[in-house]
Scaffold this active site. Structure first.
Site, PDB file in Angstrom:
ATOM      1  N   ASP A  37       0.859  -1.177   0.000  1.00 10.14           N
ATOM      2  CA  ASP A  37       0.000   0.000   0.000  1.00 10.14           C
ATOM      3  C   ASP A  37       0.901   1.236   0.000  1.00 10.14           C
ATOM      4  O   ASP A  37       2.114   1.137   0.249  1.00 10.14           O
ATOM      5  CB  ASP A  37      -0.895  -0.046   1.246  1.00 10.14           C
ATOM      6  CG  ASP A  37      -1.768   1.183   1.398  1.00 10.14           C
ATOM      7  OD1 ASP A  37      -2.349   1.633   0.386  1.00 10.14           O
ATOM      8  OD2 ASP A  37      -1.852   1.705   2.519  1.00 10.14           O
ATOM      9  N   ASP A  39      -0.235   5.186   0.969  1.00  9.79           N
ATOM     10  CA  ASP A  39      -0.508   6.136   2.056  1.00  9.79           C
ATOM     11  C   ASP A  39      -0.634   5.414   3.390  1.00  9.79           C
ATOM     12  O   ASP A  39      -1.395   4.455   3.525  1.00  9.79           O
ATOM     13  CB  ASP A  39      -1.798   6.909   1.765  1.00  9.79           C
ATOM     14  CG  ASP A  39      -1.679   7.774   0.532  1.00  9.79           C
ATOM     15  OD1 ASP A  39      -1.185   8.911   0.644  1.00  9.79           O
ATOM     16  OD2 ASP A  39      -2.072   7.298  -0.561  1.00  9.79           O
ATOM     17  N   ASP A 217      -2.059  -0.450   5.909  1.00  9.52           N
ATOM     18  CA  ASP A 217      -2.345   0.189   7.197  1.00  9.52           C
ATOM     19  C   ASP A 217      -3.819   0.453   7.444  1.00  9.52           C
ATOM     20  O   ASP A 217      -4.183   0.870   8.540  1.00  9.52           O
ATOM     21  CB  ASP A 217      -1.617   1.543   7.266  1.00  9.52           C
ATOM     22  CG  ASP A 217      -2.316   2.602   6.425  1.00  9.52           C
ATOM     23  OD1 ASP A 217      -2.714   3.644   6.973  1.00  9.52           O
ATOM     24  OD2 ASP A 217      -2.486   2.393   5.207  1.00  9.52           O
TER      25      ASP A 217
END
Length: 274
Positions: A37, A39, A217
């Site tokens: 991922d 961001d 996240d």
């Protein structure tokens, strides 16, 4: 999104960095396929998406790692946007949560028939949220993101209400969410998890000699954690980047993007050493 079993907390789950030797022992002689991922994983979460700039040292680590094993970036960002931010040619990029995929000899787009609905929903969201200070409507090719990080607390709920009202008028779209964000996507059974599984098959990485790793996240990354966990024990690894601990289907943890960069560096060194 369909109902999912409640994931276990990241509390007490091993750190992939602190316990790297144990992580490497689990990997054994298998080659990792690394899915990242952007961001909140490679860069800290910031107020505006354009401010999430990848550190040059982390970019260098990813480039080095990509020379040692397959690496793909799987992001909620628009494909061209995340590819520009990462800035590494010949990587595999999956934008808009996997609806838009590009790589060497690879091009896949899911949900092109819903672009008209997204156009109309975007216009309605811009109209509904025009007077809400701090609300940012970000159009991607296959999704619309509504960012609320800069909205004052007592207006955040009204932004969510507006998004759900607009979604109700467009049954071909569905609402998903994450940290300070609401999103409208095509209402089809496709997400980061299905994109990762599809890439494993397409790239010939679904066999026992490869161990897929996914670092993420946010709530949208849980789709990928669950998809890898469903392959069976020891056939896929999720690493949740978050502090403090939160519910997650990932089996390992890291505290922050800085730790994610350090883990990827350690992994690259370990692979280079054979």
């Amino acid at each position: 999104m369909t109902d999912q079993p409640s994931p276990a907390s990241t509390e007490g789950k091993p750190s992939a960095l602190v316990r790297f030797d144990a992580f490497a022992a689990m990997l054994g002689d298998r080659r990792p396929a690394v899915f990242l991922d952007y961001d909140g994983t490679l860069t800290p979460i910031v107020e505006r998406p354009d401010l999430a700039i990848l550190n040059d040292s982390v970019r260098a680590v990813i480039r080095r790692l990509a020379g040692l094993c397959p690496v793909a970036v799987v992001s909620g960002r628009d494909l061209e946007d995340v590819a520009r931010h990462v800035g590494i040619d010949d990587l595999i990029y999956a934008g808009s949560h996997g609806f838009d995929i590009r790589g060497p000899g690879l091009r896949t787009q899911i949900g092109e028939e819903y672009l008209g609905d997204l156009d109309a929903a975007e216009a309605e969201l811009l109209r509904r949220l025009h007077g809400v200070e701090g609300a940012l409507v970000e159009r991607k090719r296959f999704a619309i993101a509504i960012h609320t990080r800069r909205v004052v607390p007592d207006r955040k709920a009204s932004v969510g209400d507006a998004v759900r009202d607009v979604a109700a008028a467009f049954p071909n779209l569905r609402v998903t969410g994450g940290k300070e964000i609401h999103e409208l996507r095509p209402n089809v059974p496709w997400d980061k998890g299905k994109a990762v599984l599809s890439l494993l098959d397409t790239l010939g990485l679904a066999g026992p000699e490869t161990l897929p790793l996914y670092l993420g996240d946010d709530e949208t990354d849980e789709d990928a954690f669950r998809a890898l966990a469903a392959r069976g024990e020891g056939r896929g690894v999720g690493i949740r980047v978050m502090d403090p601990p939160a519910p997650s289907a990932a089996g390992w943890s890291l505290k922050a993007p800085a730790e994610a960069g350090a883990f990827l560096d350690r992994l690259a060194v370990w692979l280079a050493e054979g």
